[in-house]
Scaffold this motif. Structure first.
Motif, PDB file in Angstrom:
ATOM      1  N   SER A 117      -4.027  56.818  65.461  1.00  0.00           N
ATOM      2  CA  SER A 117      -3.000  57.278  64.543  1.00  0.00           C
ATOM      3  C   SER A 117      -2.088  58.266  65.246  1.00  0.00           C
ATOM      4  O   SER A 117      -2.489  58.958  66.162  1.00  0.00           O
ATOM      5  CB  SER A 117      -3.629  57.912  63.304  1.00  0.00           C
ATOM      6  OG  SER A 117      -4.435  58.999  63.662  1.00  0.00           O
ATOM      7  N   THR A 146       3.136  54.136  59.538  1.00  0.00           N
ATOM      8  CA  THR A 146       2.483  55.051  58.613  1.00  0.00           C
ATOM      9  C   THR A 146       2.924  56.478  58.858  1.00  0.00           C
ATOM     10  O   THR A 146       3.309  56.841  59.963  1.00  0.00           O
ATOM     11  CB  THR A 146       0.947  54.962  58.709  1.00  0.00           C
ATOM     12  OG1 THR A 146       0.379  55.715  57.640  1.00  0.00           O
ATOM     13  CG2 THR A 146       0.432  55.498  60.029  1.00  0.00           C
ATOM     14  N   VAL A 205       1.179  59.874  58.812  1.00  0.00           N
ATOM     15  CA  VAL A 205      -0.177  60.423  58.740  1.00  0.00           C
ATOM     16  C   VAL A 205      -0.267  61.667  57.865  1.00  0.00           C
ATOM     17  O   VAL A 205      -1.361  62.107  57.533  1.00  0.00           O
ATOM     18  CB  VAL A 205      -0.771  60.706  60.140  1.00  0.00           C
ATOM     19  CG1 VAL A 205      -0.903  59.424  60.930  1.00  0.00           C
ATOM     20  CG2 VAL A 205       0.051  61.749  60.884  1.00  0.00           C
ATOM     21  N   GLN A 210      -1.403  60.655  52.499  1.00  0.00           N
ATOM     22  CA  GLN A 210      -2.667  59.943  52.309  1.00  0.00           C
ATOM     23  C   GLN A 210      -2.420  58.511  51.858  1.00  0.00           C
ATOM     24  O   GLN A 210      -3.084  57.581  52.328  1.00  0.00           O
ATOM     25  CB  GLN A 210      -3.553  60.671  51.300  1.00  0.00           C
ATOM     26  CG  GLN A 210      -4.907  60.001  51.141  1.00  0.00           C
ATOM     27  CD  GLN A 210      -5.831  60.776  50.217  1.00  0.00           C
ATOM     28  OE1 GLN A 210      -5.521  61.874  49.779  1.00  0.00           O
ATOM     29  NE2 GLN A 210      -6.980  60.199  49.947  1.00  0.00           N
ATOM     30  N   THR A 262      -1.147  56.435  54.872  1.00  0.00           N
ATOM     31  CA  THR A 262      -2.220  56.219  55.839  1.00  0.00           C
ATOM     32  C   THR A 262      -3.258  55.243  55.296  1.00  0.00           C
ATOM     33  O   THR A 262      -3.701  54.338  56.009  1.00  0.00           O
ATOM     34  CB  THR A 262      -2.871  57.554  56.233  1.00  0.00           C
ATOM     35  OG1 THR A 262      -1.856  58.416  56.752  1.00  0.00           O
ATOM     36  CG2 THR A 262      -3.951  57.365  57.272  1.00  0.00           C
TER      37      THR A 262
END
Length: 115
Positions: free
Chosen positions: A15, A65, A67, A70, A73
């Motif tokens: 990530s 995404t 990060v 929430q 992610t």
């Protein structure tokens, strides 16, 4: 440090924000035999990482995404798990690991990767 014993045959994700360090880690996981999900806010950079891995014969996919969100992610992780059947690991790079991966990548390839 990433090694074949750690990653071979596994499916996981890194990530972001990834940048050069994330590229180096994704590359090392790929070279250790892992399928790599690249999760980053910068989808263009993530797709460059995926392209490099695929050109080397590996399996990778980019997922956009944020990060810090929430929901974002969770959605990216769910999409990555669906793509690869499951994920056996998901993690951001640690500072020490990032430094080691960057150095190892430069030693192995003699190049720098620009994201």
């Amino acid at each position: 440090m990433v090694g074949r014993k750690d990653s071979g045959g596994r499916r996981g994700g890194l990530s972001g924000p990834l940048g050069n360090v994330g590229f180096a880690l994704a590359w090392l996981y790929h070279r250790a035999g892992a399928k790599v999900a690249v999760l980053d806010l910068d989808l263009v950079a993530a797709e460059r990482t995926v392209a490099a891995i695929e050109q080397d014969g590996g399996t990778a996919k980019a997922f956009e995404t944020d990060v810090l969100s929430q929901a974002s992610t969770s959605a990216a992780v769910a999409a990555a798990a669906e793509e690869f059947g499951s994920l056996t690991w998901l993690r951001p790079p640690s500072a020490e690991e990032a430094q080691q991966a960057s150095s190892a990548f430069r030693r192995r390839t003699g190049t720098e990767h620009s994201t």
